[in-house]
Design an enzyme around this catalytic site. Structure first.
Site, PDB file in Angstrom:
ATOM      1  CB  CYS A 157      -0.971  -0.023   1.179  1.00 36.75           C
ATOM      2  SG  CYS A 157      -2.387   1.094   0.963  1.00 36.75           S
ATOM      3  CB  SER A 200     -36.740  17.541   5.211  1.00 34.80           C
ATOM      4  OG  SER A 200     -35.756  17.725   4.196  1.00 34.80           O
ATOM      5  N   GLY A 201     -38.159  16.763   2.275  1.00 31.83           N
ATOM      6  CA  GLY A 201     -38.528  17.439   1.035  1.00 31.83           C
ATOM      7  C   GLY A 201     -37.412  18.297   0.493  1.00 31.83           C
ATOM      8  CB  ILE A 228     -31.280  18.922  -2.242  1.00 30.02           C
ATOM      9  CG1 ILE A 228     -30.666  18.145  -3.420  1.00 30.02           C
ATOM     10  CG2 ILE A 228     -30.218  19.608  -1.393  1.00 30.02           C
ATOM     11  CD1 ILE A 228     -30.084  19.012  -4.495  1.00 30.02           C
ATOM     12  CG  ASP A 229     -28.637  18.243   2.383  1.00 27.10           C
ATOM     13  OD1 ASP A 229     -27.905  18.170   1.387  1.00 27.10           O
ATOM     14  OD2 ASP A 229     -28.665  19.233   3.135  1.00 27.10           O
TER      15      ASP A 229
END
Length: 708
Positions: free
Chosen positions: A175, A359-360, A362-363
Site C-alpha cells: 500500500c 424533509s422534502g 435535497i439532502d
C-alpha cells in the site's frame, strides 16, 4: 522454460475481526485463482484480521488468531500448487509489524514486513505497527510451535528480501510504499525483480482512483515489470469504503482491472503476461548503468516456476490484451460507493432496514436516492445469482414476506427495507416540501409516513411558560434571536426523538417476523457540518450518514444525474428548490433560506473547506489566496468578511463535530472529528485573533494602494 505466466490478484470484502469469515474468503480466492490457471495469488493488506481493527491491533489475541487462521490456509490442500501472498500482522522481537506471508504448499517461504506506514488522514498505522526501517536487511523469525510442525523448521527469513524462482524474480510492496517518493519497486526493479505485488487497504474518496491508478501505472512505465495490485472492497466495519479496483499492469499498460464498487465478497482478477516483454522493455543503457549501482536484495530461492515448460504450454494461450483504464464519474461514485457501504452495514448489523426523516429538501432526497441506488445494485446481484446477496435479502427483507421470497425490482426491495417519515409543522412546513417527500417515497417504493409534530413541539415549548411565565416567540413574531433559535431547536430535536421511536416501532407495526429495528440515516452534508449549520442532537444525529462527507455541490450534481439514470424525474424538483430548514413560520414576505442564514453559499463553503483541510491554510492564508481568486466577484473587504465569517462560525460550532453521526468518507475536506480531522473543539474567539487582525491590516493596505 516457458515465458507466459498467469497471475491473479483480488478484491476481498473483509470484516475487522471476522477471522473465520475472512479466512473462508481468502481460501475461496485462492481456489478461484488456481481454477483460472494462476501460479501466483496476491491478496489485500492485513486480510486475515481485516484492515480496520484499530486498537485491537494492540491485543495479543489478534496475533494468536491470525496464526490460527494462517494454519488453516496452509494445511488446506486446495491452496497448494500456487505461490500465496497473504497479509497479516506479526509480533517479532516484541515489535508489531504489518506483514506479507509468502507461502507455497503449506510452507512459508519468507515474511516481508511493511517498510513505510500510512500515518495521515484516516490512517494511524504508526499507532499500531513499527516500520521496517532496514532496507535490504533480513534476519530470522522464530515461528509459533504449531507452524513449526507444519513448516518442518523452527524459523524463516524475515525482512526486505525478494523471491527467486527458476524463471523470474518477485518483489513485494504494501500500500503506502507505492505512494512514497522513492518506492521500493524502484530498487527492486533495478535489482532484477520482474513481478511486483502491492497489497492494499485503500479507501474510496471522490476522484481518488485516477491518482492511485497513475501511480500504479508509473511503477512499471519507467523501468518495466509486471505489477499486481490487490485491495479490500466493502465496509470493513468503519466509516471507510474500500473500493477494490484490483488490477494487473505490464510495462505501464493495464491488462486486467476489477470493479471499484461491487457486492461480490470475492473478486478474482487474472491475466496472462509474457516475461520476455519485461526483459525487452528494459533495454535502455541508462537503466543498466543505474542497475549495477542499485542495492542488492537477498534472494530467497524456490524451485517452483510461475511459467510452464515450453512443451506444456497451450498453443492457444496468448498474453492478455491491453485495456483502457476504467473510471467512474463522481456522480456514479456517489451512487455506488455509499450504496455498497450501506448494504454491508445493513447486512452485517442484522438490522431490519433503514429509516430516513424525509424533509422534502435535497439532502434527505440524496440520502433516499442513495438507498434506492443500493436497492438497484442488490437487484442486479440477485439477477447475477449472487448467493450471498440472495441469502442476505431473504433474511432482511423476507421477514415481511413468505419464506423463499425474492424481490424482482428495486421498488419492491425498497418497500420492505426502506422507511421514510415526513415530520412537518402546521405553520413552518410548506405544501411543496410535503408533496415532494410523499411523491419521492412513492416513486422509489419506500414505506412512507406523513405526520405533524405540532403537539409535541407545543408541549415542550409550554414547559418553559408553565415554569417561568415567559413565553418565547419566533423572530417574525417579535421574539429575540435567542428565542427564535431555541424554538427552532425544539423542532429539530423532536424530529430526532421521533425518528428513533418510529425506527423501533415500524417493523412491529408492519408485522415483521423476528422483530428488529431500523437504522436511522442522517442527512447532514459535509458543508453543513463544516459550518456547523445544524442543531446538535437533531435529526442530523443518527446511526450512520451516507452523505456526511459529500458536498452540497456534488450532491446536486448527483441528483441531476440520478434523475435520468434512475428514471426519477421528480428529483429535478429538488434541485431547483431553495435550500431551507423550514424551522421558522412561513410568512407572506419571509421564507427561511439556508444560504441567507449562513451568510455564504454552499459553493463558497466547499472552497473554504478545501482551503482549510486540503491546502492547509489558516484564516490569513485563506484571505491571501481568495483575494486573488475572487477578485472578479468580491472586493478585498468583501472577501475578508466572508473569510472571517466562515472561520468564526467554524470555530464556535466545532464542538458539534464531536457528536456527529459516523459518516461515509468521501471528500478530502471532511471535518470528521473522530479520526480524519483532529482539531480542538474549544477555540479562542477568532474575531479577537491575531490572524483576523492580519486580515484587517492587509485589507487596509490593499485599499490604500488602490486609492493612490
Amino acid at each position: 522454460m516457458g515465458h507466459l505466466i498467469t497471475l491473479a490478484t483480488c478484491s476481498l470484502n473483509q470484516w475487522a475481526l471476522d477471522f473465520e469469515g475472512n479466512t473462508a474468503r481468502i481460501i475461496q480466492s485462492i481456489q478461484e485463482a488456481k481454477a483460472a490457471g494462476a501460479s501466483l495469488r496476491c491478496g489485500p493488506e492485513l486480510e486475515i484480521c481485516g484492515y480496520g481493527c484499530l486498537d485491537h491491533f494492540l491485543e495479543q489475541d489478534l496475533y494468536l488468531h491470525c496464526w490460527e487462521m494462517l494454519e488453516r490456509i496452509l494445511t488446506d490442500k486446495s491452496c497448494h500448487g500456487i505461490i500465496l501472498d497473504i497479509g497479516m500482522p506479526i509480533l517479532h522481537r516484541n515489535n508489531r509489524y504489518n506483514c506479507r506471508i509468502i507461502a507455497l504448499d503449506s510452507k512459508i517461504l519468507m515474511i516481508r514486513p511493511k517498510l513505510w506506514l500510512a500515518n495521515d488522514g484516516n490512517y494511524r498505522e504508526m499507532r499500531y505497527f513499527t516500520p521496517w526501517e532496514r532496507p535490504q536487511h533480513v534476519e530470522e523469525y522464530y515461528l509459533p510451535r504449531k507452524i513449526q510442525l507444519i513448516q518442518g523448521a523452527v524459523k524463516v527469513h524475515f525482512g526486505d528480501c525478494v523471491l527467486s524462482t527458476p524463471d523470474t524474480c518477485l518483489g513485494f510492496e504494501t500500500c503506502e510504499e507505492l505512494f512514497t517518493p522513492k518506492a521500493p519497486h524502484i530498487d527492486m526493479g533495478l535489482n532484477g525483480v520482474e513481478v511486483f505485488t502491492n497489497s492494499s487497504g485503500s479507501h474510496h474518496t471522490l476522484r481518488k482512483l485516477d491518482v492511485r491508478l497513475s501511480l500504479i501505472l508509473e511503477a512499471t512505465r519507467k523501468s518495466g515489470g509486471i505489477y499486481l495490485y490487490a485491495n479490500q472492497q466493502g465496509c470493513d466495519g468503519d466509516r471507510l469504503y474500500y473500493d477494490g479496483s484490483a488490477m494487473i499492469i505490464i510495462n505501464g499498460n493495464i491488462v486486467a482491472q476489477g470493479t471499484q464498487f461491487s457486492l461480490n465478497d470475492v473478486e478474482i482478477v487474472t491475466a496472462t503476461c509474457d516475461i520476455e516483454e519485461v526483459r525487452a522493455y528494459r533495454f535502455a543503457p541508462s537503466r543498466a548503468l543505474q542497475a549495477v549501482q542499485a542495492p542488492t536484495y537477498q534472494r530467497i530461492e524456490t524451485k517452483f516456476s510461475l511459467s510452464s515448460d515450453a512443451d506444456d504450454i497451450d498453443p492457444f494461450i496468448a498474453p492478455s490484451p491491453k485495456l483502457a483504464p476504467r473510471y467512474h464519474i463522481p456522480q456514479e461514485e456517489i451512487a455506488m460507493g455509499p450504496a455498497c457501504w450501506l448494504w454491508d452495514y445493513l447486512r452485517r448489523s442484522k438490522a431490519a432496514g433503514f429509516l430516513v426523516p424525509l424533509s422534502g429538501g435535497i439532502d434527505s432526497c440524496a440520502t433516499a436516492a442513495i438507498v434506492f441506488s443500493m436497492c438497484r445494485i442488490v437487484i442486479e446481484a440477485i439477477k447475477a445469482e449472487n448467493a450471498q446477496v440472495i441469502a442476505d435479502v431473504r433474511r432482511i427483507a423476507g421477514a415481511f414476506e413468505d419464506e423463499g421470497w425474492l424481490p424482482y425490482t428495486p421498488e419492491e426491495l425498497c418497500k420492505n427495507i426502506f422507511h421514510t417519515v415526513y415530520m412537518g409543522m402546521e405553520k413552518q412546513s410548506s405544501v411543496e416540501t410535503r408533496s415532494r417527500a410523499e411523491r419521492l417515497a412513492a416513486d422509489i417504493g419506500a414505506y412512507h409516513t406523513d405526520m405533524n409534530i405540532d403537539t409535541v413541539f407545543n408541549a415542550e415549548k409550554n414547559l418553559l411558560t408553565q415554569s417561568t411565565g415567559f413565553e418565547p416567540q419566533f423572530k417574525v413574531h417579535g421574539g429575540s434571536a435567542t428565542e427564535n433559535l431555541a424554538l427552532q431547536n425544539i423542532q429539530a430535536r423532536t424530529r430526532m426523538v421521533t425518528a428513533y421511536y418510529f425506527a423501533q416501532m415500524l417493523p412491529t407495526v408492519r408485522k415483521r417476523r423476528g422483530g428488529g429495528s431500523l437504522l436511522v440515516l442522517g442527512s447532514a452534508n459535509v458543508d453543513e457540518c463544516l459550518r456547523g449549520y445544524l442543531t446538535k442532537y437533531d435529526c442530523s444525529s443518527a446511526d450512520i450518514n451516507p452523505i456526511g462527507s459529500i458536498s452540497k455541490t456534488d450532491l446536486k450534481a448527483f441528483i441531476a444525474w440520478a434523475s435520468d439514470a434512475f428514471s426519477l424525474p421528480i428529483l429535478n424538483e429538488f434541485i431547483h428548490a431553495i435550500p431551507t430548514a423550514e424551522l421558522e413560520p412561513i410568512m407572506e414576505n419571509y421564507v427561511q433560506s439556508d444560504e441567507a442564514d449562513m451568510g455564504m453559499t454552499y459553493d463558497e463553503l466547499s472552497v473554504f473547506g478545501k482551503l482549510r483541510k486540503e491546502a492547509k491554510l489558516g484564516p490569513y492564508g485563506m484571505f491571501q489566496r481568495l483575494v486573488h481568486e475572487w477578485k472578479d466577484k468580491c472586493s478585498p473587504r468583501e472577501t475578508a468578511v466572508k473569510v472571517k465569517r466562515f472561520n468564526h462560525f467554524y470555530a464556535i460550532n466545532r464542538h458539534k463535530m464531536t457528536t456527529m453521526t459516523p459518516a461515509y468518507h468521501a471528500e478530502g475536506y471532511s471535518p470528521d472529528d473522530n479520526r480524519f480531522d483532529l482539531r480542538p473543539f474549544l477555540y479562542p474567539p477568532f474575531f479577537e485573533s491575531w490572524s483576523f487582525k492580519k486580515i484587517d491590516d492587509e485589507v487596509d493596505r490593499i485599499e490604500k494602494r488602490a486609492a493612490k
